[in-house]
Motif scaffolding. Structure first.
Motif, short mmCIF file in Angstrom:
data_model
loop_
_atom_site.label_atom_id
_atom_site.label_comp_id
_atom_site.label_asym_id
_atom_site.label_seq_id
_atom_site.Cartn_x
_atom_site.Cartn_y
_atom_site.Cartn_z
N VAL A 471 -15.55 -81.66 27.29
CA VAL A 471 -14.55 -82.59 27.78
C VAL A 471 -14.07 -82.64 26.30
CG1 VAL A 471 -14.40 -85.07 27.34
CG2 VAL A 471 -15.89 -83.88 28.85
N LYS A 472 -12.33 -82.89 26.37
CA LYS A 472 -11.61 -83.04 24.89
C LYS A 472 -10.35 -83.41 24.98
CE LYS A 472 -9.99 -79.01 23.18
NZ LYS A 472 -9.07 -77.59 23.55
N VAL A 473 -10.85 -85.25 23.70
CA VAL A 473 -10.53 -86.22 23.61
C VAL A 473 -9.35 -86.24 23.32
CG1 VAL A 473 -10.50 -88.35 23.16
CG2 VAL A 473 -12.80 -87.60 24.60
N TYR A 474 -8.18 -86.73 23.16
CA TYR A 474 -7.33 -87.18 22.24
C TYR A 474 -6.91 -88.60 22.54
CZ TYR A 474 -6.31 -82.25 23.29
OH TYR A 474 -5.81 -80.85 23.05
N ALA A 475 -7.79 -89.30 20.98
CA ALA A 475 -7.80 -90.74 20.65
C ALA A 475 -6.34 -91.31 21.11
CB ALA A 475 -8.89 -91.12 19.78
N GLU A 476 -5.24 -90.80 19.68
CA GLU A 476 -4.70 -91.23 19.56
C GLU A 476 -3.85 -91.44 20.67
OE1 GLU A 476 -4.27 -86.79 18.36
OE2 GLU A 476 -5.33 -88.74 18.22
N ARG A 477 -3.94 -90.35 21.34
CA ARG A 477 -2.44 -90.07 23.09
C ARG A 477 -3.80 -91.19 24.18
NH1 ARG A 477 -2.15 -85.22 19.68
NH2 ARG A 477 -0.14 -85.43 19.36
N ASN A 478 -4.46 -91.23 24.44
CA ASN A 478 -5.54 -92.12 25.36
C ASN A 478 -5.09 -90.98 25.80
OD1 ASN A 478 -6.00 -94.20 24.01
ND2 ASN A 478 -3.27 -95.19 24.41
N VAL A 479 -5.82 -89.86 25.88
CA VAL A 479 -5.70 -88.71 27.13
C VAL A 479 -7.19 -87.88 27.18
CG1 VAL A 479 -4.95 -86.18 27.75
CG2 VAL A 479 -3.32 -88.41 27.49
N ALA A 480 -7.73 -87.91 27.94
CA ALA A 480 -8.74 -86.72 27.55
C ALA A 480 -8.67 -85.71 28.25
CB ALA A 480 -10.53 -87.47 27.93
N LEU A 481 -9.21 -84.23 27.78
CA LEU A 481 -9.00 -83.27 29.21
C LEU A 481 -10.46 -82.52 29.50
CD1 LEU A 481 -6.24 -81.39 27.48
CD2 LEU A 481 -5.56 -83.05 29.37
N VAL A 482 -10.48 -82.89 30.77
CA VAL A 482 -12.20 -82.03 31.05
C VAL A 482 -12.31 -80.63 31.86
CG1 VAL A 482 -14.15 -83.12 32.41
CG2 VAL A 482 -12.64 -84.44 31.66
N SER A 483 -12.67 -79.66 31.13
CA SER A 483 -13.23 -78.53 32.09
C SER A 483 -13.93 -78.19 32.63
CB SER A 483 -13.14 -77.49 30.64
OG SER A 483 -12.84 -76.54 31.55
N VAL A 484 -13.42 -78.21 34.22
CA VAL A 484 -14.86 -77.78 35.42
C VAL A 484 -15.00 -76.97 35.41
CG1 VAL A 484 -16.24 -78.86 37.10
CG2 VAL A 484 -14.89 -80.66 35.81
N PRO A 485 -15.60 -75.25 35.31
CA PRO A 485 -15.89 -74.56 36.33
C PRO A 485 -16.18 -74.37 38.13
CG PRO A 485 -17.44 -74.45 33.55
CD PRO A 485 -16.32 -76.43 34.21
N LEU A 486 -15.53 -74.05 38.50
CA LEU A 486 -15.52 -74.29 39.94
C LEU A 486 -16.91 -73.39 40.80
CD1 LEU A 486 -12.50 -74.82 40.77
CD2 LEU A 486 -14.14 -76.36 40.28
N VAL A 487 -17.89 -73.88 41.15
CA VAL A 487 -18.60 -72.81 42.18
C VAL A 487 -18.03 -71.81 42.75
CG1 VAL A 487 -20.59 -72.31 43.39
CG2 VAL A 487 -21.05 -74.38 41.74
N GLY A 488 -17.74 -70.62 43.05
CA GLY A 488 -17.15 -69.51 43.94
C GLY A 488 -16.23 -69.00 42.91
#
Length: 747
Positions: A471-488
């Protein structure tokens, strides 16, 4: 001798007549148009399709959130450190030393930021034999491939110092660099080689350098003008490099073909004893009209891509439409002016080792023999040709479409492909993670932070991912980027099931339960999924638009319901046969080695619809040209059967030459190393070859022979529709042309 009593009318005839009378003005206007288009286009610059506009749905929403927030995602890179056998594990000192050397080496380049050790991020495989050192490239992600060389060199030094381990880099920047190094020149060479290939074939067809240069010159200038127009149009409809490549492909094919049709008819009439002016008028009224009908039909087919809603397809469709329109106008305006100016000099540069070609109304002996047999047994000919086409098309019933993974696209031709496979085996989904773009009024609010934490837990608990979820949070922009490796991982079917769990189960129960939170899921697997959904949804409207408008154009142009219907059916057979060949070669691998390919088990997703639109348009080139000649012969008093034989046989030479050029140009793209480009090149080349031989040489004359006078059937209630057939003239007679209208032409 006098001119025909019937005055030749219509756009093509009027344009050709005006250009022949005002030849310097026509040439000057064309040159000015090309120069102005190029200059204005260069000054305006070309705007390319943005990532946020590529797709609709969640992928579009995610890209828009990132773009509106002003977040510039860097190009992420990873270095795989892996034991070559089971003797070394991530906990061993030698392994740790290699990881430490990688961290130090890449950091020292000054080109990276955020270097993370696998021992702090947990990016160690379950078997303990592999680990990922992760970091981001500094600067703009799009140009990162140009700067990653220094980092790759640093990783290479670490690899040489730790030969018992694999130390290999992979990521967006390194992959872009390898693509560029391995295939950038490949694409350019393919595009540039189209011109000499076409010129070589035309030299054989005409046997004279000047005559061969005219079609190439027209095609090249049409392409140049279109490149400028694309820059202007891109401010309304963004373009792309792919659209540019497709434009070059289509522009060279139709530009040469249209000029070839016109030039061959003009030379044929001169060889029959007509003066230069009369020959030009006949060529304008016949081949010129066929070019206009064909060009408008191709433009309509290309316009079908605008109904997909996919920015890349819209760009390809508009670019192709423009180049066809420009080539069509050039063929019926500047070409007759040049022919009038050149006069008999069009025969200059004759090759001594080739006999005089293309200058007489010669009938092809081969096709004359084929057509005689076809017309003698039309029922058998239809049965054999139709059976063969259906047999070739049969594999298309099992067509499977998919976005090609890196290893499917390139096989083992690139070292990075092997790294990609190793990363996917050790960290399923790690090389193509899903990304959840979370937007909230306050990303730091307790309920949002709690939902993010619960999302991470459920993503792993549901079986959609094995982690680690970053999880990478950009607090000043009120956005978070969540990276999820997918099974498969690279298996899109399994990864697609994992994506569905994230979207349909995990997200609604966590982030979706918080008011004011948006959490679209994007990434390579999600993009492929959304692309497929949108493409499937656009198939019916595109199909209906192209078929209906092509039918109406043929109906108006030939005033025959039968001709319009048979045109559509024959074109669909040609497209179906191309689909069958694609599936047989690239999906099942039958004879794949003959084209330097390998069976990848699927056809790239975008290709079937793309091929349908392109082939349906290009097939009209030959069909309109042949049927126009048949109708012309019938209008001059020949019986239907005799008109069919005359039309097919007398056009066989030019259709063969045009087909050989198209097949050669398309086949160039079949020589590229990317499987998707091979599929496109082979599909187009195979369809054109089938269309020019089995369809136009066997099936068309056989069907028209069986139909007889019903070929020209038009219901009474349709006879009030506009008459677009008036360009055709009765058998012309010869009249001397004044000296200022052109030079006498020798036979």
């Amino acid at each position: 001798m006098g001119r025909p009593d019937a005055r030749v009318r219509g756009f093509a005839a009027r344009a050709g007549g005006w250009s022949a009378r005002h030849r310097w003005a026509a040439v000057g206007i064309w040159v000015l148009f090309v120069v102005l288009a190029l200059g204005l286009g260069s000054a305006a610059g070309r705007l390319d399709v943005k990532d946020s506009d590529q797709l609709k749905g969640e992928t579009h929403t995610a890209a828009k959130i990132i773009e509106d927030a002003g977040i510039k995602e860097p190009a992420g890179e990873s270095v795989l450190v892996q034991a070559r056998d089971g003797s070394v594990r991530a906990t061993d000192a030698a392994f740790r030393a290699a990881v430490a050397d990688v961290v130090k080496a890449v950091g020292a380049t000054g080109e990276v930021t955020g270097v993370k050790s696998p021992y702090t991020t947990g990016t160690v495989s379950e078997d303990g034999r592999s680990a990922l050192v992760q970091f981001d490239m500094r600067g703009d992600a799009e140009s990162a491939g140009e700067r990653v060389g220094t980092v790759l060199d640093a990783v290479g030094k670490v690899q040489r110092a730790h030969s018992s381990l694999r130390v290999e880099e992979i990521g967006a920047a390194s992959m872009n660099k390898q693509y560029s190094d391995a295939f950038g020149n490949d694409f350019k060479q393919a595009e540039y080689s189209a011109v000499p290939v076409a010129l070589g074939i035309l030299l054989i067809a005409f046997g004279a350098l000047v005559a061969a240069l005219l079609p190439v010159a027209l095609a090249v200038t049409a392409i140049m003008a279109t490149m400028g127009l694309m820059g202007l149009v891109s401010h309304l409809q963004p373009m792309s490099d792919t659209a540019n490549s497709v434009m070059l492909l289509v522009g060279m094919a139709v530009g040469v073909d249209y000029c070839l049709f016109y030039l061959r008819r003009e030379r044929e009439e001169r060889a029959a004893g007509r003066d230069a002016g009369t020959a030009l008028r006949i060529a304008a009224a016949t081949s010129g009209r066929a070019i206009v009908v064909s060009g408008v039909t191709v433009c309509v087919a290309m316009a079908g891509m605008l109904f997909t809603g996919l920015a890349e397809f819209e760009a390809m469709g508009l670019a192709s439409l423009i180049v066809v329109a420009v080539a069509m106008v050039g063929s019926v305006t500047v070409l007759p002016a040049l022919l009038s100016l050149l006069g008999e000099r069009v025969e200059k540069g004759r090759l001594p080792f080739l006999r005089r070609r293309g200058s007489g109304p010669r009938e092809s002996r081969f096709w004359a023999a084929v057509v005689r047999r076809v017309l003698a047994r039309p029922v058998v000919s239809v049965a054999v040709a139709l059976g063969a086409l259906l047999a070739v098309a049969a594999p298309a019933l099992g067509m499977k479409t998919s976005q090609l993974t890196l290893d499917q696209e390139f096989g083992d031709s690139l070292p990075i492909v092997q790294t990609y496979q190793r990363v996917n085996e050790a960290f399923p989904g790690g090389s193509q993670p899903a990304q959840v773009v979370v937007s909230a009024r306050d990303i730091q609010a307790p309920e949002v932070r709690s939902a993010l934490a619960e999302f991470k837990e459920r993503a792993i608990g549901s079986g959609a991912s094995r982690g680690p979820v970053d999880v990478k949070v950009y607090a000043e922009r009120n956005v978070a980027l969540v990276s999820v490796p997918l099974v498969g991982g690279s298996d899109y079917d399994r990864a697609g099931a994992s994506l569905e769990k994230l979207r349909e189960e995990v997200r609604p129960a966590t982030l979706g339960a918080v008011a004011g939170v948006r959490a679209p899921v994007t990434g390579q697997v999600a993009g492929s999924h959304d692309f497929n959904d949108q493409l499937v949804g656009s198939v019916v409207p595109v199909f209906v638009f192209v078929v209906v408008f092509a039918f109406l154009l043929m109906l108006l142009s030939f005033r025959s319901l039968t001709v319009a219907v048979t045109s559509i059916v024959l074109n669909l057979l040609s497209v179906g046969a191309a689909y069958g060949i694609l599936v047989a070669v690239f999906q099942h691998g039958w004879g794949a080695s003959l084209v330097g390919a390998h069976g990848v088990g699927a056809i790239v997703t975008w290709l079937p619809l793309f091929l349908f639109v392109i082939l349906f348009g290009l097939s009209m080139d030959y069909h309109v040209f042949v049927v126009s000649r048949i109708r012309e012969a019938r209008a001059r008093g020949r019986g239907t059967r005799d008109a069919i034989q005359h039309g097919v046989v007398t056009t066989a030479g030019v259709v063969t030459s045009a087909a050989v050029i198209m097949v050669a140009v398309f086949a160039i793209f079949g020589t590229l190393s990317m499987q998707s480009m091979k599929q496109m090149g082979v599909g187009l080349a195979a369809a054109v070859l089938i269309d020019a031989t089995v369809i136009r040489g066997v099936l068309l004359p056989a069907v028209m022979s069986l139909l007889g006078e019903r070929n020209w059937y038009l219901p009474r209630w349709l006879r009030r529709m506009p008459d677009l057939t008036h360009d055709e003239a009765p058998e012309p007679v010869v009249r001397p042309v004044p000296e200022d209208r052109g030079e006498p032409v020798g036979v």
